[in-house]
Design an enzyme around this catalytic site. Structure first.
Site, PDB file in Angstrom:
ATOM      1  CB  THR A   1      -0.906   0.002   1.247  1.00 31.96           C
ATOM      2  OG1 THR A   1      -1.720  -1.170   1.236  1.00 31.96           O
ATOM      3  CG2 THR A   1      -1.800   1.236   1.260  1.00 31.96           C
TER       4      THR A   1
ATOM      5  CD  GLU B   1      -3.452  -5.510   0.989  1.00 33.02           C
ATOM      6  OE1 GLU B   1      -4.440  -6.234   1.222  1.00 33.02           O
ATOM      7  OE2 GLU B   1      -3.092  -4.587   1.731  1.00 33.02           O
TER       8      GLU B   1
ATOM      9  CD  GLU C   1      -3.915  -7.835  10.083  1.00 33.89           C
ATOM     10  OE1 GLU C   1      -3.866  -8.400  11.193  1.00 33.89           O
ATOM     11  OE2 GLU C   1      -3.325  -6.764   9.849  1.00 33.89           O
TER      12      GLU C   1
ATOM     13  CE  LYS D   1      -4.781  -1.516   0.845  1.00 37.44           C
ATOM     14  NZ  LYS D   1      -5.555  -2.637   1.379  1.00 37.44           N
TER      15      LYS D   1
ATOM     16  CE1 TYR E   1     -23.078  -5.879  13.844  1.00 33.02           C
ATOM     17  CE2 TYR E   1     -21.996  -5.524  11.732  1.00 33.02           C
ATOM     18  CZ  TYR E   1     -22.938  -6.182  12.502  1.00 33.02           C
ATOM     19  OH  TYR E   1     -23.738  -7.141  11.931  1.00 33.02           O
TER      20      TYR E   1
ATOM     21  CB  CYS F   1      -4.997  -1.667   6.821  1.00 31.10           C
ATOM     22  SG  CYS F   1      -4.128  -3.132   6.219  1.00 31.10           S
TER      23      CYS F   1
ATOM     24  CE  LYS G   1       0.396   0.679   6.636  1.00 31.53           C
ATOM     25  NZ  LYS G   1       0.207   0.927   5.184  1.00 31.53           N
TER      26      LYS G   1
ATOM     27  CE  LYS H   1     -10.459  -8.376  11.256  1.00 32.23           C
ATOM     28  NZ  LYS H   1     -10.562  -8.190   9.786  1.00 32.23           N
TER      29      LYS H   1
ATOM     30  NE  ARG I   1       0.803  -4.817  12.516  1.00 29.17           N
ATOM     31  CZ  ARG I   1       1.086  -5.226  11.283  1.00 29.17           C
ATOM     32  NH1 ARG I   1       2.029  -4.612  10.584  1.00 29.17           N
ATOM     33  NH2 ARG I   1       0.436  -6.234  10.741  1.00 29.17           N
TER      34      ARG I   1
END
Length: 448
Positions: A121, A160, A164, A216, A263, A272, A275, A333, A340
């Site tokens: 990314t 991509e 995760e 992305k 939610y 992700c 950042k 999660k 992180r």
């Protein structure tokens, strides 16, 4: 096809493994010799459901190999994936040193035309920088060698879109395959590469490189925006006497909105969203554009990570010193061991600062928590969620693991000093918690 993947993190290892699974010959290369050694032994450095078995099977079949030998790796692959990290720099911008270093490495060793595919990314314009760096190294080589024809290459953006916890499935059944290039020949090569994942209908979307790079960031920032917006609504609902779960169902039924990422909770984390939001804000600042929505998303998320702490302070009237809290969920999660930017870290560190102790449990992130915090008197990492309850003043739920959704409430009451529960993921119905005799706090709903 012969494929080389630079980087063996979440993106590189998963993408390389899934390409090998459909029959391609894949070499994954990394500078970390210890990691490569473990991968050769079938030891996976990350927790991702289904990945370990696939790595072992494809390695045993000879379709997937691991190396630190960059020259061999560049010689192997007609297609060279760059899938290394782009960590945030001090100013929030994406640090491209690893991406550009791989570009140099490919240029130093390539002896035939190559398609360089950027999977990392990266900010808009990175492909141009990679192209310039490769051309610079090749020109220096040509000047020194003074022989042979000029080597041709293309730099393609192929972002991509893996989540995760479900990265393997996302890779096997992508909802879109973005190819950013203006060379038809490169498009055809990548169409062939991804053909096994593109059978039901055409998922390939071809665009220019800069649009692919922005796609992305735009995708992740849009999802982060939905989360922050819903948390904003949850805070309003709490103060207005509404129930955010009812509101969520009411708006989610609108197909223009949908139920995904609405939610309420304690904020987003991981590698992700935080950042990428920061990086796009910085990119906007660099061109003198005030990205007001993105800045609001980031600010809302930072504040949301303290929402459980605020409720805990309110309940105990700020007197937390000497209290012990059972904490369920450390990963940012479910279905990952990644901590992180995890909300659990903000909460734990604030509790420690207030003089409280934490007894924590997570199904997968215990080793990561040990690595991050080491041994300390105010943290006990427990082997089961039940053990974490023993002698604690209250239970705090931070991550919505499946195993937390139907606990033994009688046992919880027996183990806690008082039946008090702070639920950062709205796993339970307030009226049922009331009937069970709990003091219950959740997000965007009236406390019991």
């Amino acid at each position: 096809m012969n494929v080389t993947v630079f980087g063996t993190g979440y993106v590189g290892l998963v993408q390389g493994t899934i390409l090998a699974e459909v029959g391609h010959q894949v070499v994954c290369v990394d500078v970390d010799a210890e990691k490569i050694g473990k991968l050769e032994q079938g030891i996976i450095p990350i927790y991702e459901p289904g990945l370990e078995t696939l790595v072992k099977e494809n390695h045993a079949a000879g379709r997937l190999s691991f190396t630190t030998d960059a020259a061999m790796a560049v010689a192997h692959g007609d297609i060279q994936f760059i899938a290394v990290g782009t960590p945030p720099d001090e100013d929030g911008s994406a640090d491209l040193q690893y991406v550009l270093k791989v570009a140099e490495t490919i240029a130093e060793h390539m002896a035939a035309p190559r398609i360089i595919v950027n999977k990392s990314t990266v900010p808009v314009g990175t492909a141009d920088r990679v192209r310039a760096r490769v051309a610079e190294v090749l020109a220096a080589r040509a000047g020194a060698e003074q022989e042979g024809e000029a080597l041709t290459f293309d730099v393609v953006s192929n972002p991509e879109f893996l989540k995760e916890g479900s990265a393997v499935a996302d890779c096997q059944k992508p909802d879109r395959i973005i190819i950013g290039t203006e060379r038809d020949a490169s498009v055809e090569v990548l169409r062939e590469l991804y053909a096994p994942f593109n059978r039901n209908h055409d998922k390939v979307i071809v665009m220019d490189v800069r649009s692919a790079e922005l796609t992305k960031y735009a995708a992740n920032c849009m999802l982060a925006t939905k989360i922050s917006f819903m948390n904003e609504m949850a805070n309003l609902a709490e103060r207005l006497g509404a129930d955010i779960e009812a509101v969520r169902q009411g708006i989610g039924s609108d197909p223009r909105i949908g139920y995904h990422f609405i939610y309420p909770g304690v904020g987003y984390g991981g590698s992700c969203f935080p950042k990428d939001v920061q990086a796009l804000i910085r990119a906007a600042d660099d061109i003198a554009y005030d990205a007001k929505v993105l800045k609001a998303v980031e600010a809302r998320n930072a504040t949301q990570k303290t929402t459980l702490l605020d409720k805990i302070h309110q309940h105990y009237k700020g007197e937390l010193a000497g209290k012990t809290f059972a904490l369920w969920g450390l990963a940012f999660k479910p279905n990952t061991d990644d901590m992180r930017e995890a909300p659990s870290r903000v909460l734990m560190e604030a509790l420690w600062e207030a003089g409280a102790r934490v007894q924590a449990y997570d199904p997968e992130a215990m080793e990561e928590a040990q690595r991050l915090y080491g041994s300390r008197d105010d943290l006990t990492l427990c082997g089961t969620k039940e053990t974490a309850l023993k002698g604690a003043d209250a239970l705090v739920i931070v991550t919505e693991w499946q195993s937390f959704r139907a606990p033994d409430f009688t046992l919880i009451q027996q183990q806690l000093a008082e039946p008090t529960l702070f639920d950062g993921r709205n796993l339970f119905v307030p009226s049922r918690m009331a009937s069970k005799g709990f003091t219950y706090y959740s997000v965007g709903r009236r406390p019991v």
